[in-house]
Scaffold this motif. Structure first.
Motif, short mmCIF file in Angstrom:
data_model
loop_
_atom_site.label_atom_id
_atom_site.label_comp_id
_atom_site.label_asym_id
_atom_site.label_seq_id
_atom_site.Cartn_x
_atom_site.Cartn_y
_atom_site.Cartn_z
N THR A 81 48.78 11.08 42.55
CA THR A 81 47.82 10.42 43.43
C THR A 81 48.37 10.30 44.84
O THR A 81 47.68 10.58 45.83
N VAL A 94 43.04 13.67 47.93
CA VAL A 94 42.61 12.41 47.31
C VAL A 94 42.29 11.42 48.42
O VAL A 94 43.12 11.14 49.27
N THR A 102 40.44 5.44 49.49
CA THR A 102 39.43 4.48 49.05
C THR A 102 38.94 4.81 47.66
O THR A 102 38.81 3.94 46.80
N THR A 103 38.69 6.08 47.41
CA THR A 103 38.24 6.52 46.08
C THR A 103 39.33 6.25 45.05
O THR A 103 39.04 5.80 43.94
N ALA A 104 40.59 6.52 45.42
CA ALA A 104 41.71 6.26 44.50
C ALA A 104 41.76 4.78 44.14
O ALA A 104 41.96 4.42 42.97
N MET A 137 39.18 2.59 44.27
CA MET A 137 37.98 2.22 43.51
C MET A 137 38.03 2.72 42.05
O MET A 137 37.43 2.11 41.18
N THR A 138 38.76 3.80 41.81
CA THR A 138 38.86 4.35 40.45
C THR A 138 40.11 3.86 39.71
O THR A 138 40.37 4.29 38.60
N GLY A 139 40.87 2.96 40.34
CA GLY A 139 42.03 2.39 39.69
C GLY A 139 43.29 3.22 39.77
O GLY A 139 44.31 2.88 39.16
N LYS A 140 43.27 4.32 40.51
CA LYS A 140 44.46 5.17 40.63
C LYS A 140 45.43 4.65 41.68
O LYS A 140 46.59 5.03 41.70
N LYS A 161 46.72 0.96 43.30
CA LYS A 161 46.69 -0.50 43.20
C LYS A 161 47.17 -1.08 44.53
O LYS A 161 48.12 -0.58 45.13
#
Length: 95
Positions: free
Chosen positions: A58, A67, A70-72, A74-77, A79
């Motif tokens: 990631t 990647v 923000t998407t990372a 929102m998808t939990g990838k 923290k």
């Protein structure tokens, strides 16, 4: 210090330069930590206003643009612990 951390420090310094917004720590799982502040990026595990934790894959994806930070998140990838505003500024700088 691992090759992954060394490469990440180099990439962050190229991408961000000095980050005068505050102090941040990137934790790359199973590799180590990188500090980012007004002096640039360096290996370290000091206290920071925000800590961002992600896997190697990631983190590398965020650095090379594959990647979206923000998407990372929102998808939990990715923290985030601490100052969310600072995390958003870092995300924008990396995108």
């Amino acid at each position: 210090m691992s090759d992954v951390i060394n490469a990440a420090v180099t990439a962050l310094n190229e991408k961000l330069g000095s980050f005068d917004e505050g102090t941040a720590k990137f934790v790359i799982e199973d590799e180590g930590s990188i500090m980012v502040d007004g002096e640039g990026a360096r290996a370290g595990d000091d206290e920071a206003e925000v800590t961002l934790t992600a896997s190697r894959e990631t983190f590398e994806g965020m650095l090379n643009g594959d990647v979206n930070p923000t998407t990372a998140f929102m998808t939990g990838k990715l923290k985030v612990d601490g100052n969310m505003g600072l995390a958003m500024k870092l995300g924008s700088a990396l995108a």
